[in-house]
Write a protein that holds these residues in place. Sequence first.
Motif, short mmCIF file in Angstrom:
data_model
loop_
_atom_site.label_atom_id
_atom_site.label_comp_id
_atom_site.label_asym_id
_atom_site.label_seq_id
_atom_site.Cartn_x
_atom_site.Cartn_y
_atom_site.Cartn_z
N HIS A 256 0.84 -1.20 0.00
CA HIS A 256 0.00 0.00 0.00
C HIS A 256 0.88 1.26 0.00
CE1 HIS A 256 -3.34 2.67 0.78
NE2 HIS A 256 -2.64 3.19 1.77
N GLU A 257 1.95 1.25 0.79
CA GLU A 257 2.86 2.40 0.85
C GLU A 257 3.53 2.62 -0.50
OE1 GLU A 257 6.89 3.66 3.19
OE2 GLU A 257 5.43 2.46 4.29
N GLN B 146 1.68 9.42 -5.81
CA GLN B 146 2.21 10.76 -5.57
C GLN B 146 3.10 11.19 -6.72
OE1 GLN B 146 4.01 10.06 -1.72
NE2 GLN B 146 2.28 10.97 -0.63
N LYS C 61 1.01 4.13 -2.85
CA LYS C 61 0.80 5.53 -2.48
C LYS C 61 1.92 6.41 -3.05
CE LYS C 61 0.38 8.47 1.59
NZ LYS C 61 0.46 8.52 3.05
N GLU C 62 3.17 5.95 -2.94
CA GLU C 62 4.30 6.71 -3.46
C GLU C 62 4.24 6.82 -4.98
OE1 GLU C 62 7.77 4.88 -1.79
OE2 GLU C 62 7.43 5.80 0.17
#
Length: 142
Positions: free
Chosen positions: A116-117, A124, A120-121
């Motif tokens: 998930h991280e 972004q 997300k990156e």
Amino acid sequence: VDMPLNSDPVTTTVASLEKKLKASKGKLKVNCGYWGGIVPGNGKEVLPLIKAGVLGFKVFLTHSGIDEFPNITFKELEKSLPLLAEHGVPLLAHAELDKKIDNLEKTGLYNDTILHEMKKERLQLRDEIAKIKLQHNSEGKQ
């Protein structure tokens, strides 16, 4: 379609594109297109490659797997984005992040939190690219 690092030489300069065109002359029985690559230090080659007819550009934000096509940082990529937007040239980006990938390979932990991280990156990064394009378009440039 020839991707910029899947045949020798890598397509990061007009000279390398011309070598590929020369090597294929008279040998193709179908239409063929070429993508260019953006790597550290070839920013001045982007416009000439566009003018030479590449279909788009490919970049890696992590190691590409071959030393002749090194990855770039987002800061380096950011310099070429307005030019790509101005000419309507597509960009393909391998947006994997080395630090996270190395960590996953070392630990073998592919859990939902880490994935998930990473997602997300990547989102972004996509948003940053979109902001640059919007800024470019709002300045009256297409």
